[in-house]
Design an enzyme around this catalytic site. Sequence first.
Site, PDB file in Angstrom:
ATOM      1  NE  ARG A  14       1.566   0.168   9.434  1.00  0.00           N
ATOM      2  CZ  ARG A  14       1.984  -0.919   9.033  1.00  0.00           C
ATOM      3  NH1 ARG A  14       1.353  -1.919   8.893  1.00  0.00           N
ATOM      4  NH2 ARG A  14       3.113  -0.717   8.960  1.00  0.00           N
ATOM      5  CD  GLU A  39       6.673   2.420  -0.526  1.00  0.00           C
ATOM      6  OE1 GLU A  39       6.287   2.451   0.747  1.00  0.00           O
ATOM      7  OE2 GLU A  39       6.764   1.311  -0.997  1.00  0.00           O
TER       8      GLU A  39
END
Length: 606
Positions: free
Chosen positions: A244, A507
């Site tokens: 991140r 996803e």
Amino acid sequence: MYPVYYESAPRRDFISVMVSKDPEPPSKRRQSCRRVWNRLSRLQRTIICAILVVGAMSGLYVATGLVNELPDDTDTLSQRQVFPNDNVVHVMDQGHSQKETETQKRLEDNNDKIEEDQKLHFEVAEEKSNVQLNHGANAGDDQMPLQGVQDGETPYNDQQKAVVEAFKHAWKGYKLYAWGHDELKPITKAASDWFGLGLTIVDSLDTMYIMGLMEEFQEARNWVAKDLVLKKNVDVNLFETTIRVLGGLLSAFHLSKDRLFLDKAIELGDRLMPCFNSPSKIPYSDVNLDTGKAHPPRWGPDSTTSEVTSIQLEFRELSHQSGNDKYKKAVDEVMDHILSLPKENGLIPIFVNARSGQFRAGATITVGARGDSYYEYLLKQWLQTGQTEEKYKDEYKAAIEGMQKHLVKSTAANSLKFIGELVRGSFSPKMDHLVCFLPGTLALGHHNGLDSSHLELSKELAKTCYHMYADMPTGLSPEIAYFNIKDKGKPDIEVKHSDTHNLLRPETVESLFYLYRLTGDKRYRDWGWQIFQAFEKYTKVQGGGYSSIGSVKDTKNPRFKDKMESFFLGETLKYLFLLFSDDPNLLSLDKYVFNTEAHPLPIWRP
């Protein structure tokens, strides 16, 4: 026996005040002040002295703060170089064609500067440290600029505009109620912190840049410059912080060419390095950013296999840009060790011990949680280095063959293909939503020359992932699904009560982006648009932000979970924006490889 102390007679404290009609000479006033001071008790004198000291320290603190607020000439110059029009407020309603053209022009103007800076930076770094990276100083130099929409071409379409508005709505809530914190709690209009690193800001930097939201990007950049403090007494997870924060900083550096982001990335990389000081080649899962003390997770002795094998793209890129090969060497040793361990037809258990360096015996084998991105990064490490490291491709191919042999099954009713798990050696028809990254990875592998069976499996799995959304009353996927492989009279997908939540995950739309970009089949766009509309209908919060929900099966009360994950802005909305793009060169898959947090990093060219 303790000694006894006798107190003297109490003494009355008083202050005498002299009043005179005629003004006193200065010498007499000084004598009066001294007399008043002498008549004060010891306690009164102590209190007055303390007040004076506190006042002096406060004055010094305020003065220092004012000095720090003064603009720094070097920093201002850097910002002006990156943002030549930083006084211009970009408004989405005022012509998206112009905005996309401006964004593309800014990126193209950086092209020559990017190549020269990278080449010079590598030459200087090598001269200082005698570091010679495997792929050379010029690797990837010609891959930096984004190729977006040109003058006169199609502007942002209506679907992209809708996604940008969704981002602005999410950003609005975060900015109002959680600015500088890790994540927004949109229902209670509050903030939550995990590591205290402003995860939402850093995760969103490249999304804003790609969307052309330069005003928002500028304010985020300023926060990183002034408020992102990395030397802090907090334990962070190596994997989450790498994908991140480190990934976000490196991507922002590549897109904007603002050195600030690279400097922050180098500092963060250094603070994460103690994780690799383990008895084996397997890094510890957590580290304190201030003390450098690394340790296993609080819940047990093992590291998660996908976590220790999904930090490689970022650390290798950090070496590539800094000229210091210590980062790449550390993560390459991890991979070399993992590749040397015995596996089940290329499939790996989900836990590995940082002390022994061995997989946990009997651990589950899954392509879902704790296993997923190991397989993703096998392919992407091969791609990152210009397809020069064949060992990663070979291991990836072996893993896909293992999945096809052990994990791929079809439902009884409609023959939906899915990826199950091996639990203590026995097959379980359980599939996490996390597995839905795999169709995109398979399509990407086929695009780079791997077997056509990979693309066929990719399409079948993408269809199943779409049904995980479409078959639910809200049109949103559960976190986990179980597939019916025995009874043709029952639905294909079963969802347990404890698995009905949706966390705004990316996803499926990630895979739809890959498949649309690589096949041109518009059904993937249509599926993505349906998913986006469901997010809008059931997760959007009035006043700003989006929230995870507790039940995808309850249209009347989906039960807001009061949490907007940073990856909703960093991944989900980014992939939707790219899915709806009409330009195949916008972040070309031949020039960029996305990390597992959707941060694009350049492919190195040998």
